[in-house]
Design a protein around this motif. Structure first.
Motif, PDB file in Angstrom:
ATOM      1  N   GLN A  88       0.829  -1.210   0.000  1.00 32.38           N
ATOM      2  CA  GLN A  88       0.000   0.000   0.000  1.00 32.38           C
ATOM      3  C   GLN A  88       0.865   1.262   0.000  1.00 32.38           C
ATOM      4  N   GLU A  89       2.135   1.103  -0.290  1.00 32.78           N
ATOM      5  CA  GLU A  89       3.101   2.211  -0.329  1.00 32.78           C
ATOM      6  C   GLU A  89       3.232   2.927   1.013  1.00 32.78           C
ATOM      7  N   GLN A  90       3.055   2.211   2.103  1.00 28.65           N
ATOM      8  CA  GLN A  90       3.264   2.783   3.434  1.00 28.65           C
ATOM      9  C   GLN A  90       4.660   2.368   3.899  1.00 28.65           C
ATOM     10  N   ARG A 149       8.768   6.899  -3.745  1.00 25.95           N
ATOM     11  CA  ARG A 149       7.360   6.858  -3.323  1.00 25.95           C
ATOM     12  C   ARG A 149       6.543   5.875  -4.161  1.00 25.95           C
ATOM     13  N   PRO A 189       4.996   2.525  -6.256  1.00 26.16           N
ATOM     14  CA  PRO A 189       4.602   1.177  -5.843  1.00 26.16           C
ATOM     15  C   PRO A 189       5.685   0.160  -6.201  1.00 26.16           C
ATOM     16  N   LYS A 229       4.035   9.197 -13.237  1.00 23.47           N
ATOM     17  CA  LYS A 229       3.360   9.121 -11.942  1.00 23.47           C
ATOM     18  C   LYS A 229       4.243   9.705 -10.834  1.00 23.47           C
ATOM     19  N   GLY A 245       2.646  12.732  -8.946  1.00 24.10           N
ATOM     20  CA  GLY A 245       2.108  12.304  -7.654  1.00 24.10           C
ATOM     21  C   GLY A 245       0.714  11.724  -7.746  1.00 24.10           C
ATOM     22  N   ASP A 246       0.220  11.502  -8.972  1.00 23.09           N
ATOM     23  CA  ASP A 246      -1.122  10.945  -9.147  1.00 23.09           C
ATOM     24  C   ASP A 246      -1.180   9.510  -8.643  1.00 23.09           C
ATOM     25  N   THR A 247      -2.349   9.124  -8.150  1.00 21.39           N
ATOM     26  CA  THR A 247      -2.556   7.767  -7.649  1.00 21.39           C
ATOM     27  C   THR A 247      -2.597   6.770  -8.804  1.00 21.39           C
ATOM     28  N   TRP A 248      -1.992   5.625  -8.595  1.00 24.85           N
ATOM     29  CA  TRP A 248      -2.042   4.548  -9.577  1.00 24.85           C
ATOM     30  C   TRP A 248      -3.409   3.876  -9.535  1.00 24.85           C
ATOM     31  N   THR A 249      -4.006   3.692 -10.699  1.00 29.67           N
ATOM     32  CA  THR A 249      -5.250   2.925 -10.760  1.00 29.67           C
ATOM     33  C   THR A 249      -4.922   1.437 -10.810  1.00 29.67           C
ATOM     34  N   ARG A 267      -1.777  -0.524 -12.835  1.00 32.90           N
ATOM     35  CA  ARG A 267      -0.881  -1.464 -12.162  1.00 32.90           C
ATOM     36  C   ARG A 267      -0.816  -2.798 -12.901  1.00 32.90           C
TER      37      ARG A 267
END
Length: 394
Positions: free
Chosen positions: A215-217, A230, A232, A307, A311-315, A319
């Motif tokens: 979850q990229e944490q 940052r 994935p 990306k 900084g856009d979220t990956w859909t 992926r």
């Protein structure tokens, strides 16, 4: 440690391109000894390859995906086992950057450090005294013979204390045993041996829960501001390997064209293979397949870099398409090499002719679980059918 400015992409690629004769010269030794030649390792280090995925504060280059793909292709055009291990080191060095900053201080204290690893949770981690005691083994650990650290995966108690969950851990190679069991049909030079942990203690700071990683944490605070770190995990892994595949196909083309002048087609009246229409078709088909593989490699890199920049979220679709594009690139490379190998004649079976080795190496690559063309295409097809992917590794 001083910070070294990253060289322009073209300069880095040119450095590695100049190493291709050296890598090719050591190819037979590499295969027969089932490890990379020490001079190949030294040359890659001197070119800056092992610093490409290292944070700038440690003297790293923080190279983007496009540079990584281009360099991987340049290495692959030299020698395929070397290229595969470089892909592993790209991925696992980047993975080290997910860990707490104090852990990175340990890892990157070694200049040109190399980190290997696999994602199979084939070990057990038991909590003990501020860390975990790990027992188990990991197969297919490419680059282990030349690495200082390994990213391991083990099953540990989940926070609820009842279930188990996979965890990543950073372990010095000195803490692991090596089983020299890498005797294979292809990629022999990667030295992808089995590593074993017997009651290895790992401090808690060197452990990350896999569910959080996916979850990229990540745990690093100092890397949080860098777009490179940052991203994935799986798209990074795809970009780390896909360039190498394209370069290996180009190597097959180089070898075919080098041997073409003066080659007859036995039991025909063709005194030169280059006059045969069949050869024209074979070369055209192989060349176009390599171009198509290169398209997928560049698209993966462009998406990852785009990306990172936005900084856009990956859909989910992006992926799984990235994994599918990786599988497709490897499939296209295999098809191209198959054509060139078939066109190379009986003399190509000698161990001194690179074509037979490239054919075996590419076949072996296509069997890897994370880039297997059938598996990656199925996952992509599921999402296109509005179904959930049946894997967390996207």
């Amino acid at each position: 440690m001083s910070i070294t400015a990253a060289p322009p992409r073209n300069e880095l690629v040119e450095r590695v391109t100049r190493l291709q004769p050296l890598l090719r010269a050591h190819a037979l030794w590499t295969e027969e000894n089932r490890r990379l030649h020490p001079e190949s390792i030294e040359a890659l280090a001197d070119a800056g390859v092992f610093r490409m995925r290292v944070p700038a504060r440690y003297g790293g280059l923080e190279s983007d995906a496009a540079t990584m793909v281009a360099v991987g292709a340049a290495v692959g055009q030299g020698e395929s086992s070397t290229a595969w291990n470089v892909g592993v080191w790209f991925t696992c060095t980047w993975m080290a950057c997910m860990f707490a900053d104090e852990v990175q201080d340990e890892v990157f204290a070694t200049p040109d450090v190399r980190v290997c690893g696999v994602l199979s949770p084939t070990a057990v981690a038991e909590p003990r005294n501020g860390g975990y005691v790990v027992n188990g083994s990991w197969h297919f650990v490419s680059g282990a013979l030349h690495s200082q650290w390994q990213v391991i995966v083990a099953m540990a108690p989940a926070p609820d204390g009842v279930q188990q969950m996979p965890v990543l851990a950073m372990v010095p190679m000195a803490d692991l045993e090596i089983q020299d069991d890498w005797r294979t049909a292809g990629l022999r030079g990667t030295g992808s041996v089995t590593t074993v942990a017997n009651d290895v203690f790992v401090p808690a700071a060197r452990v990350l829960p896999v569910p959080l990683v996916l979850q990229e944490q990540y745990a690093s605070q100092l890397n949080a501001a860098s777009p490179v770190f940052r991203a994935p995990l799986m798209p990074v892994g795809c970009a780390s390997f896909v360039g190498s595949a394209v370069g290996i196909a180009r190597s097959a083309m180089d070898n075919f064209l080098e041997r073409l002048p003066g080659r007859k087609i036995t039991y025909t009246d063709y005194e030169s293979q280059r006059h045969a229409p069949l050869t024209h078709l074979q070369l055209a088909q192989a060349s176009l397949l390599i171009d198509e593989a290169d398209f997928h490699a560049r698209r993966i890199a462009d998406l990852l870099d785009g990306k990172d920049a936005s900084g856009d979220t990956w859909t989910i679709e992006e992926r799984v398409r990235t994994r599918a594009s990786t599988g497709r690139a490897f499939q296209l490379v295999k098809s191209a090499v198959d054509i060139l190998n078939t066109a190379s004649g009986g003399s190509s079976v000698f161990s001194t002719v690179p074509m037979q080795r490239i054919e075996r190496d590419v076949q072996t690559m296509n069997l890897h679980a994370l880039m297997h063309p059938n598996t990656t295409a199925e996952v992509y097809g599921r999402v296109l059918c509005d179904l959930a992917p049946n894997t967390p590794f996207i």
